[in-house]
Design a protein around this motif. Structure first.
Motif, PDB file in Angstrom:
ATOM      1  N   ARG A  45     -12.274  -3.460  38.412  1.00  0.00           N
ATOM      2  CA  ARG A  45     -11.467  -3.159  37.303  1.00  0.00           C
ATOM      3  C   ARG A  45     -12.058  -3.250  36.109  1.00  0.00           C
ATOM      4  NH1 ARG A  45      -5.628  -3.576  37.644  1.00  0.00           N
ATOM      5  NH2 ARG A  45      -5.627  -3.123  35.674  1.00  0.00           N
ATOM      6  N   LEU A  46     -13.064  -4.202  35.823  1.00  0.00           N
ATOM      7  CA  LEU A  46     -14.078  -4.388  34.766  1.00  0.00           C
ATOM      8  C   LEU A  46     -14.859  -3.108  34.598  1.00  0.00           C
ATOM      9  CD1 LEU A  46     -14.669  -8.098  34.624  1.00  0.00           C
ATOM     10  CD2 LEU A  46     -13.723  -6.719  32.843  1.00  0.00           C
ATOM     11  N   TYR A  47     -15.597  -2.698  35.867  1.00  0.00           N
ATOM     12  CA  TYR A  47     -16.433  -1.690  35.936  1.00  0.00           C
ATOM     13  C   TYR A  47     -15.720  -0.454  35.327  1.00  0.00           C
ATOM     14  CZ  TYR A  47     -19.352   1.869  37.810  1.00  0.00           C
ATOM     15  OH  TYR A  47     -20.020   3.163  38.273  1.00  0.00           O
ATOM     16  N   GLY A  48     -14.434  -0.082  35.882  1.00  0.00           N
ATOM     17  CA  GLY A  48     -13.779   0.815  35.575  1.00  0.00           C
ATOM     18  C   GLY A  48     -13.285   0.834  33.816  1.00  0.00           C
ATOM     19  N   TYR A  49     -13.019  -0.276  33.544  1.00  0.00           N
ATOM     20  CA  TYR A  49     -12.955  -0.365  31.981  1.00  0.00           C
ATOM     21  C   TYR A  49     -14.012   0.096  31.222  1.00  0.00           C
ATOM     22  CZ  TYR A  49      -8.695  -3.354  32.749  1.00  0.00           C
ATOM     23  OH  TYR A  49      -7.643  -3.793  33.409  1.00  0.00           O
ATOM     24  N   GLY A  50     -15.133  -0.486  31.670  1.00  0.00           N
ATOM     25  CA  GLY A  50     -16.422   0.008  30.979  1.00  0.00           C
ATOM     26  C   GLY A  50     -16.710   1.400  31.150  1.00  0.00           C
ATOM     27  N   TYR A  51     -16.519   2.024  32.478  1.00  0.00           N
ATOM     28  CA  TYR A  51     -16.642   3.458  32.545  1.00  0.00           C
ATOM     29  C   TYR A  51     -15.850   4.260  31.601  1.00  0.00           C
ATOM     30  CZ  TYR A  51     -18.175   7.870  34.839  1.00  0.00           C
ATOM     31  OH  TYR A  51     -18.719   9.128  34.898  1.00  0.00           O
ATOM     32  N   GLN A  52     -14.678   3.970  31.527  1.00  0.00           N
ATOM     33  CA  GLN A  52     -13.941   4.637  30.729  1.00  0.00           C
ATOM     34  C   GLN A  52     -14.091   4.395  28.985  1.00  0.00           C
ATOM     35  OE1 GLN A  52      -9.863   2.916  30.986  1.00  0.00           O
ATOM     36  NE2 GLN A  52      -9.508   3.768  33.120  1.00  0.00           N
ATOM     37  N   ASP A  53     -15.016   3.296  28.620  1.00  0.00           N
ATOM     38  CA  ASP A  53     -15.313   3.173  27.290  1.00  0.00           C
ATOM     39  C   ASP A  53     -16.698   3.604  27.000  1.00  0.00           C
ATOM     40  OD1 ASP A  53     -13.100   1.569  26.445  1.00  0.00           O
ATOM     41  OD2 ASP A  53     -13.724  -0.455  26.859  1.00  0.00           O
ATOM     42  N   GLY A  54     -17.151   4.093  27.934  1.00  0.00           N
ATOM     43  CA  GLY A  54     -18.359   5.088  27.971  1.00  0.00           C
ATOM     44  C   GLY A  54     -18.345   6.127  27.164  1.00  0.00           C
ATOM     45  N   ARG A  55     -17.104   6.671  27.273  1.00  0.00           N
ATOM     46  CA  ARG A  55     -16.911   7.955  26.328  1.00  0.00           C
ATOM     47  C   ARG A  55     -16.904   7.474  24.726  1.00  0.00           C
ATOM     48  NH1 ARG A  55     -14.119  12.551  27.145  1.00  0.00           N
ATOM     49  NH2 ARG A  55     -13.330  11.892  29.206  1.00  0.00           N
ATOM     50  N   LYS A  56     -16.342   6.466  24.360  1.00  0.00           N
ATOM     51  CA  LYS A  56     -16.477   5.884  22.898  1.00  0.00           C
ATOM     52  C   LYS A  56     -17.861   5.650  22.341  1.00  0.00           C
ATOM     53  CE  LYS A  56     -11.909   3.770  23.133  1.00  0.00           C
ATOM     54  NZ  LYS A  56     -11.200   2.174  23.403  1.00  0.00           N
ATOM     55  N   ALA A  57     -18.698   5.098  23.579  1.00  0.00           N
ATOM     56  CA  ALA A  57     -19.980   4.548  23.188  1.00  0.00           C
ATOM     57  C   ALA A  57     -20.936   5.960  23.185  1.00  0.00           C
ATOM     58  CB  ALA A  57     -20.439   3.819  24.447  1.00  0.00           C
ATOM     59  N   ALA A  58     -20.685   6.818  24.011  1.00  0.00           N
ATOM     60  CA  ALA A  58     -21.400   8.291  23.988  1.00  0.00           C
ATOM     61  C   ALA A  58     -21.111   8.979  22.745  1.00  0.00           C
ATOM     62  CB  ALA A  58     -21.023   8.913  25.115  1.00  0.00           C
ATOM     63  N   ALA A  59     -19.854   8.741  22.219  1.00  0.00           N
ATOM     64  CA  ALA A  59     -19.474   9.333  20.740  1.00  0.00           C
ATOM     65  C   ALA A  59     -20.446   8.776  19.641  1.00  0.00           C
ATOM     66  CB  ALA A  59     -18.267   9.714  20.689  1.00  0.00           C
ATOM     67  N   PHE A  60     -20.449   7.374  19.628  1.00  0.00           N
ATOM     68  CA  PHE A  60     -21.108   6.644  18.640  1.00  0.00           C
ATOM     69  C   PHE A  60     -22.426   6.923  18.566  1.00  0.00           C
ATOM     70  CE2 PHE A  60     -22.861   2.650  17.187  1.00  0.00           C
ATOM     71  CZ  PHE A  60     -22.617   2.661  15.806  1.00  0.00           C
ATOM     72  N   LEU A  61     -23.063   6.876  19.992  1.00  0.00           N
ATOM     73  CA  LEU A  61     -24.614   7.222  19.985  1.00  0.00           C
ATOM     74  C   LEU A  61     -24.964   8.291  19.692  1.00  0.00           C
ATOM     75  CD1 LEU A  61     -25.155   5.219  23.333  1.00  0.00           C
ATOM     76  CD2 LEU A  61     -25.962   4.402  21.186  1.00  0.00           C
TER      77      LEU A  61
END
Length: 279
Positions: free
Chosen positions: A261-277
């Motif tokens: 579940r935590l891995y999945g939360y991280g993968y989903q938040d990867g979109r926000k991280a990518a936009a910021f980077l």
């Protein structure tokens, strides 16, 4: 330059494992990486471009008694066998080797934080301290008091980097970053409480009074640093991400369902991280 700061968190690091796999899937490369404890280990595999490697460590290898167990504690004095994790599993001839050539080819600066057991102060290791098959700085950064004996680097003992500098965004700014992506393994709203079981921990750290003093202050430092990152976020200079729910996970608890579940939360938040980077 935009920096990634991963504060670690033991088995909760499955969250950032998912986030880095999202970034790798979308061919996003970092400009600067700074890791604390398990965060340093996760960033190492991210920098070498080994998609899925962190996931394997959390879901497969961490379940082994050789990785972490009371059996290890009785035999060696350390619950987590860092030599097994980094030498037996990760070495060039290991079961799941870290791709050192790919890591070396990645130009992004890489900084690993550990706590000097004798002074209680942060020590920042760099790429220059990580020749092929030498993992001591990362082992030291992951060396949780009570769970591990302090780990030596060039003969000097170190504990987990999160003791002295739990959210080391200032170091990233000093190194030239103008923006920072700070990755927690707890919700953004989490307020770290004072230590519990202090008598037991004090007894275990009798030989390292300055590190013990730093550990007693850690909650204050963590809470202040998170608040400061939120101020930078309001200025558009930072993004603070963490899982919405830790699914009951503690630092050394292994639970396949919760970690997925935590891995999945991280993968989903990867979109926000990518936009910021990308910004």
């Amino acid at each position: 330059m935009t920096g990634i700061i991963d504060v670690g968190g033991g088995m909760r690091g499955a969250y950032t494992a998912g986030l880095y796999d999202y970034l790798l899937d979308h061919h996003i490369t970092p400009e600067y990486c700074l890791g604390v404890s398990a965060g340093a280990a996760n960033l190492a595999s991210f920098l070498s471009g080994q998609r899925g490697r962190n996931h394997r460590f959390y879901m497969r290898y961490a379940a082994r008694k050789e990785y972490m167990s009371f059996s290890n504690l009785m035999k060696t004095g350390s619950y987590v066998d860092l030599d097994y994790v980094y030498d037996v599993l990760s070495g060039s001839e290991g079961e799941d080797p870290w791709d050192y050539d790919a890591f070396a080819a990645n130009p992004a600066p890489f900084v690993v934080v550990a706590t000097d057991a004798l002074t209680g102060e942060a020590r920042y290791f760099t790429r220059a301290d990580l020749p092929r098959d030498y993992y001591a700085p990362i082992k030291a950064s992951c060396c949780l008091p009570m769970a591990c004996r302090p780990y030596p680097v060039n003969g000097r003992p170190y504990f987990d980097g999160g003791i002295a500098d739990p959210v080391p965004y200032r170091r990233a700014l000093e190194d030239g970053c103008s923006r920072v992506l700070v990755l927690l393994t707890r919700p953004r709203s989490f307020v770290r409480p004072p230590l519990k079981h202090t008598k037991i921990m004090a007894a275990a750290m009798t030989s390292y009074p300055k590190a013990w003093a730093a550990l007693q202050r850690r909650h204050e430092v963590y809470n202040r640093q998170v608040a400061e990152v939120k101020e930078l976020e309001a200025q558009g200079r930072a993004l603070l991400l963490g899982p919405a729910d830790i699914e009951g996970m503690s630092t050394l608890r292994h639970n396949d369902f919760a970690m997925e579940r935590l891995y999945g939360y991280g993968y989903q938040d990867g979109r926000k991280a990518a936009a910021f980077l990308a910004g």
